[in-house]
Design a protein around this motif. Structure first.
Motif, PDB file in Angstrom:
ATOM      1  N   ILE A 217       0.841  -1.204   0.000  1.00 20.63           N
ATOM      2  CA  ILE A 217       0.000   0.000   0.000  1.00 20.63           C
ATOM      3  C   ILE A 217       0.872   1.248   0.000  1.00 20.63           C
ATOM      4  N   TYR A 218       1.962   1.146   0.730  1.00 15.27           N
ATOM      5  CA  TYR A 218       2.827   2.314   0.836  1.00 15.27           C
ATOM      6  C   TYR A 218       3.500   2.627  -0.494  1.00 15.27           C
ATOM      7  N   LEU A 219       3.679   1.566  -1.312  1.00 19.11           N
ATOM      8  CA  LEU A 219       4.312   1.773  -2.623  1.00 19.11           C
ATOM      9  C   LEU A 219       3.283   2.191  -3.668  1.00 19.11           C
ATOM     10  N   LEU A 220       2.017   1.855  -3.438  1.00 23.13           N
ATOM     11  CA  LEU A 220       0.969   2.181  -4.420  1.00 23.13           C
ATOM     12  C   LEU A 220      -0.083   3.071  -3.768  1.00 23.13           C
ATOM     13  N   PRO A 221       0.284   4.281  -3.397  1.00 19.75           N
ATOM     14  CA  PRO A 221      -0.661   5.102  -2.631  1.00 19.75           C
ATOM     15  C   PRO A 221      -1.933   5.461  -3.397  1.00 19.75           C
ATOM     16  N   GLN A 222      -1.920   5.313  -4.761  1.00 21.80           N
ATOM     17  CA  GLN A 222      -3.121   5.705  -5.515  1.00 21.80           C
ATOM     18  C   GLN A 222      -4.299   4.788  -5.191  1.00 21.80           C
TER      19      GLN A 222
END
Lengths: 481, 114
Positions: free
Chosen positions: A19-24
């Motif tokens: 989630i932290y890498l894909l905040p969108q």
């Protein structure tokens, strides 16, 4: 089933960090994880036999999944989904959702692990992620509240560690099953850790400040699910070892009465809810074999109440009485209050019947008193003046996510009635209704007019740590006896 | 062995009472660290009950009094968790110290208790 269990337990951690890498798409990823838990938990409730998993060899990790864990996992999933919906339109960053997912995963791990060391790691992971959620606002007050929480829980967990190694010494294994022939001091030390983590009796007096000063969604998560991670292992212990069972039941009764006696005098809505959490955990512990369903009904109600209380124009009951609240907020508030007071047709009623059917005779008076106290403290919400005309920012929320969260949790209260249909025998109705009637009567006649302020000295940090040593001494005597 | 055990529990108690009696927040955190050091030492002590040789299989010597590897392996996890929590707390204290330079717990508590 084994592979599914492993994948499911790993999922929150893998996706949580993604989630932290894909905040969108943070909100959607978190929803995916919680939906997986929802499915898994529901399946477990209908599992006929508990099953065990041994990872590695005899010194490895043991997992045990039973119907009781199913209830707790379901609670965790429903509350977490509601919180995601609630925060859907808020400007919360990906960090918040990462922590929420990891917290969810760590709590799930507690509900299925069957050895002391995995339990320790899971509880500490809960401590860290809950701390990070508490201090999300970065204000000085939230940092202090978070530090205090981490301090208390970490100190308690150090005692837990000492107990764990003594169990190992006696059995050459950390599995729960070894408690039966562990030395008595080991049991006392393990208990102090779990009682503190679970917010039970005097060890739980850190809880009100922490839960009332956190942000609304975080409070809902903490009170709805996270504290139950401390009491689930206690229930397991009570079922495994006969000599521990009465101690757990006694603590259940004690905390039910202590929490409720604070709650009836409390003037601040969020603090009242937090003290009430302390009391409700007692109901779960009072009958360890069937506590799961009660934990579910309490988790749903308490998160609804925290989400609503955070959106009322004021936290003080006196001011709320003056200003009144909007009817569209009062209706869900009333449904939740009725459920927790034990009104038929709602899950709170069936759960209470189930618990009161499974308690020992010496617990009867105490638990029924606590039930009356619950009805008294929730009269404060029920009898608030309300009118549909009240509009404006303070009185209504136009956020679809908020209403979706409330609808999900309240819908859960109606549907989960189905888990225990035996409660709907005519002979059970009078007692429930009389309890509520006594509670409301006492509120109108006595407690409405009282303005007693209970001292908060016991909630001071140093006293909390000091009380730990007193409880430890007390536990030694109890286990000796 | 009994003497060592007494010392270990002494350290745990000193740490615990430090948490209560030290007034400064940093000192409290250090006291907690002392306490967790005591707990770690206790694990090592339990591991050394059966012997103190490193548990490495040696074909030449069959019967050696090995130390028990399990508590050592387990406490490693606890050490890592303990130190990460310590780090987190100290970051929190740094933030708090801007407005409360003395870091006296009582003062901080007084300000932040509603």
């Amino acid at each position: 089933m084994h592979d599914i269990t492993i994948i499911w337990i790993l999922l929150p951690f893998v996706i949580g960090f993604s989630i932290y890498l894909l905040p969108q798409i943070d909100r959607y990823l978190a929803l995916l994880v919680f939906s997986a838990s929802l499915g898994f938990g529901t399946v477990q409730i209908f599992q006929p036999e508990p099953y065990q998993l041994h990872l590695l060899d005899s010194f490895g990790v043991t997992l045990q999944v039973s119907g009781q864990s199913g209830y707790f996992i379901l609670t965790n999933a429903l509350v977490a989904i509601a919180i995601i919906l609630y925060c859907f339109n808020s400007p919360k960053s990906a960090f918040f959702f990462t922590q929420l997912t990891i917290l969810h995963g760590a709590v799930n791990a507690v509900f299925i692990c069957a050895d002391l060391m995995s339990l320790y790691v899971a509880l500490e992971a809960i401590g860290v992620s809950a701390f990070l959620l508490m201090i999300y606002q970065r204000t000085d007050r939230s940092i202090w509240v978070g530090l205090r929480y981490l301090f208390i829980s970490n100190t308690a967990m150090l005692f837990f560690l000492i107990g764990a190694v003594q169990v190992y010494q006696a059995n050459n294994s950390f599995a729960y099953a070894g408690l039966a022939n562990a030395p008595i001091e080991a049991i006392a030390l393990l208990f102090i850790g779990l009682l503190t983590k679970g917010g039970i009796f005097v060890s739980g007096l850190w809880l009100p400040l922490t839960h009332s000063e956190s942000e609304t969604p975080v409070s809902a998560m903490l009170s709805g699910v996270v504290v139950k991670a401390g009491i689930f292992p206690l229930m397991q212990f009570a079922l495994l070892v006969d000599s521990i069972n009465p101690i757990v039941r006694l603590f259940g009764m004690g905390t039910a009465l202590l929490g409720v006696s604070y709650a009836v005098f409390e003037k601040d809505s969020k603090r009242m809810l937090a003290f009430h959490t302390v009391s409700q955990l007692g109901f779960v512990l009072a009958a360890p074999a069937v506590g799961g369903f009660y934990a579910l009904s309490h988790g749903l109600v308490k998160s609804v109440l925290f989400l609503l209380a955070g959106n009322l124009p004021s936290r003080n009951f006196k001011e709320l009485k003056k200003t009144g609240i909007a009817t569209n907020l009062w209706i869900p508030l009333a449904i939740a209050s009725l459920s927790i007071s034990g009104m038929p047709l709602l899950a709170g009623y069936s759960a209470k019947v189930l618990i009161l059917k499974n308690i020992e005779s010496w617990q009867e008076i105490g638990m029924n008193l606590a039930a009356v106290g619950t009805a008294i403290s929730f009269s404060k919400f029920l009898f608030l003046p309300h009118s549909p005309e009240l509009k404006g920012k303070a009185f209504s929320t136009n956020n679809w996510g908020f209403w979706a969260a409330i609808a999900l949790l309240l819908g859960g209260l109606f549907i989960t009635n189905g888990f225990y249909l035996d409660a709907y025998k005519l002979s059970n109705f009078p007692k429930a209704l009389i309890t509520i009637a006594i509670g409301w009567g006492a509120y109108w006649l006595i407690f409405q007019k009282l303005s007693i302020k209970l001292p908060r000295v016991v909630e001071q940090f140093e006293h909390l740590v000091g009380a730990m040593s007193l409880v430890l001494t007390g536990l030694f005597w109890m286990v000796w006896a | 062995m009994a003497f060592l055990e007494t010392c270990v529990f002494g350290v745990i108690f000193i740490g615990f009472f430090g948490i209560i009696f030290k007034k400064n927040l940093i000192m409290k955190i250090l006291a907690m660290d002392v306490m967790s050091t005591g707990v770690i030492a206790y694990y090592i002590l339990v591991a050394a009950r059966g012997g103190i040789f490193a548990p490495i299989v040696d074909d030449a010597q069959e019967t050696v009094a090995y130390a028990d590897p399990v508590p050592q392996a387990v406490i490693l996890t606890a050490i890592v968790i303990g130190f990460s929590i310590q780090a987190l707390m100290l970051v929190g204290v740094m933030k708090l110290s801007r407005d409360n330079p003395t870091l006296e717990t009582r003062e901080i508590e007084k300000i932040h208790t509603p």
